[in-house]
Design an enzyme around this catalytic site. Structure first.
Site, mmCIF file in Angstrom:
data_model
loop_
_atom_site.group_PDB
_atom_site.id
_atom_site.type_symbol
_atom_site.label_atom_id
_atom_site.label_comp_id
_atom_site.label_asym_id
_atom_site.label_seq_id
_atom_site.Cartn_x
_atom_site.Cartn_y
_atom_site.Cartn_z
ATOM 1 N N GLN A 127 -0.302 51.746 -19.390
ATOM 2 C CA GLN A 127 -0.393 50.651 -20.542
ATOM 3 C C GLN A 127 -1.299 49.532 -19.784
ATOM 4 O O GLN A 127 -0.648 48.526 -18.970
ATOM 5 C CB GLN A 127 0.911 50.242 -20.919
ATOM 6 C CG GLN A 127 0.904 49.225 -22.042
ATOM 7 C CD GLN A 127 2.309 48.558 -22.455
ATOM 8 O OE1 GLN A 127 3.292 48.888 -21.512
ATOM 9 N NE2 GLN A 127 2.531 48.098 -23.272
ATOM 10 N N GLY A 128 -2.556 49.213 -20.179
ATOM 11 C CA GLY A 128 -3.299 48.346 -19.485
ATOM 12 C C GLY A 128 -3.387 46.928 -20.550
ATOM 13 O O GLY A 128 -4.149 46.700 -21.075
ATOM 14 N N SER A 130 -1.293 43.330 -19.448
ATOM 15 C CA SER A 130 -1.271 42.158 -19.020
ATOM 16 C C SER A 130 -2.455 42.083 -17.871
ATOM 17 O O SER A 130 -2.892 42.783 -17.429
ATOM 18 C CB SER A 130 0.036 42.185 -18.160
ATOM 19 O OG SER A 130 1.067 42.526 -19.081
ATOM 20 N N SER A 162 2.387 49.742 -14.766
ATOM 21 C CA SER A 162 3.413 50.437 -14.356
ATOM 22 C C SER A 162 2.659 51.972 -14.371
ATOM 23 O O SER A 162 2.056 52.264 -15.247
ATOM 24 C CB SER A 162 4.527 50.625 -15.422
ATOM 25 O OG SER A 162 5.220 49.349 -15.473
ATOM 26 N N GLU A 245 7.888 49.770 -27.742
ATOM 27 C CA GLU A 245 8.454 49.543 -26.429
ATOM 28 C C GLU A 245 9.738 48.863 -26.545
ATOM 29 O O GLU A 245 10.835 49.077 -25.956
ATOM 30 C CB GLU A 245 7.625 48.826 -25.702
ATOM 31 C CG GLU A 245 7.931 48.451 -24.116
ATOM 32 C CD GLU A 245 6.787 47.821 -23.617
ATOM 33 O OE1 GLU A 245 5.734 47.043 -24.118
ATOM 34 O OE2 GLU A 245 6.637 48.082 -22.305
ATOM 35 N N GLU A 378 12.285 34.540 -22.576
ATOM 36 C CA GLU A 378 11.688 33.143 -23.346
ATOM 37 C C GLU A 378 11.012 33.487 -24.548
ATOM 38 O O GLU A 378 11.060 33.012 -25.809
ATOM 39 C CB GLU A 378 10.907 32.136 -22.557
ATOM 40 C CG GLU A 378 11.875 31.426 -21.559
ATOM 41 C CD GLU A 378 12.081 32.591 -20.212
ATOM 42 O OE1 GLU A 378 11.513 33.543 -20.458
ATOM 43 O OE2 GLU A 378 12.510 31.949 -19.462
#
Ligand SMILES: Cc1cc2nc3c(=O)[nH]c(=O)nc-3n(C[C@H](O)[C@H](O)[C@H](O)COP(=O)(O)OP(=O)(O)OC[C@H]3O[C@@H](n4cnc5c(N)ncnc54)[C@H](O)[C@@H]3O)c2cc1C
Length: 395
Positions: A127-128, A130, A162, A245, A378
């Site tokens: 999963q690209g 970030s 990941s 997710e 957060e």
């Protein structure tokens, strides 16, 4: 909500239980402690076996190789996997979040091309999303894709990817229009990680593993046919992946957390604290009971999320409650393991004095990332405040 199993659910459980009894590998314990780099082939073979039995993606529609399992059947599936301590599946992101997004947004040609190999673990996905300057604020991402005939030319960098090191394909979010509001100029591309112009570099984590990576794109060419969904509608496609997710992951963690609590109870009986078994220490007992109760709260929250999903068909912000809760609970469970073990808790598997082959040391270190991955605590609190409680935005 009636929590008893229906006849169909019991039949589903019995069928899977029988299959597992005949097929679950007996030697997982010998592999479990090895670095992921070494055990990955083993996990891939296990997923292939599940796939041949029709069990790799029970939640997926039957027409795409799943079983159209109900949410309760999915929970049963993970419960049974945990009960026999089955190994995890190799293509975790492909099965759990990317495959469902391809099913929802993909063209028929994309589904025919990608779905079977996600199921069989022939092709591993990452999963690209970030980037160094875009994590919580994903829409600020800068990796750009410029149209050039039948291809997009991609330039930029992703980080914390990941499974990048073992992946064949990547669900990549890129900027295709820099002139519009930042959420509006994004597109999702399905990118061949082995193609020219794509370079994967490992990042070493404090567990010693290189589970995640940096990926660099330098003039990488991606066919227009690999756009997932619509050009400049990538935000909605990416949010759909994130919802999967946050929404469904809790169900598979509940049985694993129950197992951790049971292991902690066993540990408390064999480890000494102030000259007596830790199980007799009033403060540790209190903390154990607290964690035990919290796993039950997590289960009830999951059922609430399931109810909503069944009624609306869309995972809701309850997924954020579950994400926040499981990630912080796992840190409390691992912290308690450390408190019981004292300095022994720091020993890794290869050390002959390590308790339980070093699982407590690994678990403690790995759990620190739980409150960051899939959206920080957060950010989850902001979502709950705004979308669940109706409070004004804090930013
Ligand atoms: C184990 C692990 C695996 C991961 N796997 C992947 C993967 O496969 N693919 C992928 O794309 N990414 C992955 N990530 C990245 C993850 O999604 C990001 O790290 C996460 O979204 C946070 O982004 P960031 O690291 O840029 O931190 P930032 O967004 O820079 O946040 C820094 C700090 O500021 C706080 N903050 C930020 N915005 C706000 C706000 N509005 N209000 C209050 N506080 C705020 C954050 O909570 C955090 O404490 C992974 C991360 C980890 C730890």
């Amino acid at each position: 909500m009636d929590l008893r199993l229906t006849a169909e659910e019991a039949a589903f459980r019995d069928e899977f239980r029988e299959w597992l009894a005949a097929n679950v590998p007996k030697d997982w314990n010998e592999w479990r402690e090895k670095p992921l780099e070494e055990s990955f082939g083993y996990l891939r073979a296990w997923q292939q076996k599940l796939h041949l039995g029709g069990w790799a993606a029970v939640s997926w529609p039957k027409e795409y190789g799943g079983r159209s399992a109900t949410l309760m059947e999915q929970a049963i599936f993970w419960e049974e996997m945990a009960r026999v301590e089955a190994p995890p599946m190799a293509n975790a992101l492909g099965l759990g979040i990317i495959g469902p997004t391809v099913i929802a947004y993909g063209t028929e040609a994309q589904k025919a091309r990608f779905i079977p190999k996600i199921l069989s673990a022939e092709e591993i996905w990452c999963q690209g999303f970030s980037e160094p300057n875009a994590g919580s604020d994903l829409a600020a991402l800068q990796t750009e894709a410029r149209l050039d005939g039948d291809n997009y030319i991609v330039n930029g960098q992703k980080v914390w990817t990941s499974y990048g090191w073992v992946s064949d394909w990547c669900e990549l979010v890129v900027r295709t229009d820099a002139a519009v509001a930042k959420h509006k100029g994004l597109t999702v591309l399905l990118v061949d990680v082995k193609s020219p112009g794509v370079e994967v570099r490992p990042l070493r984590q404090m567990t010693g593993e290189s589970e995640f990576n940096e990926i660099f794109f330098r003039d990488a060419r991606v066919p227009v046919a690999n756009v997932l969904g619509t050009v400049n509608d990538g935000w909605n496609v990416a949010v759909s992946t994130l919802m999967h997710e946050r929404g469904s992951f809790g169900a598979r963690l509940i049985p694993l957390f129950k197992r951790s609590i049971n292991r902690l109870i066993e540990l408390s009986r064999k480890v000494q604290k102030n000259g007596q078994p830790a199980a007799k220490d009033p403060i540790l007992r209190q903390k154990l009971a607290q964690c035990y109760a919290e796993v039950e709260i997590m289960r009830l929250n999951q059922l609430r999320a399931f109810s909503r999903l069944t009624a609306t068909g869309v995972p809701g912000p309850e997924g954020s409650i579950q994400k926040l809760f499981w990630s912080e609970l796992n840190q409390r469970i691992q912290q308690l393991g450390q408190e019981m073990l004292g300095p022994y808790g720091q020993l890794l598997g290869e050390d002959s004095y390590a308790v339980d082959k070093g699982i407590w040391s690994y678990g403690y270190l790995r759990s620190r990332g739980n409150t960051i991955e899939a959206g920080t605590s957060e950010v989850q609190r902001n979502i709950i405040g705004h979308f669940v409680l109706g409070l004004p935005r804090s930013y």
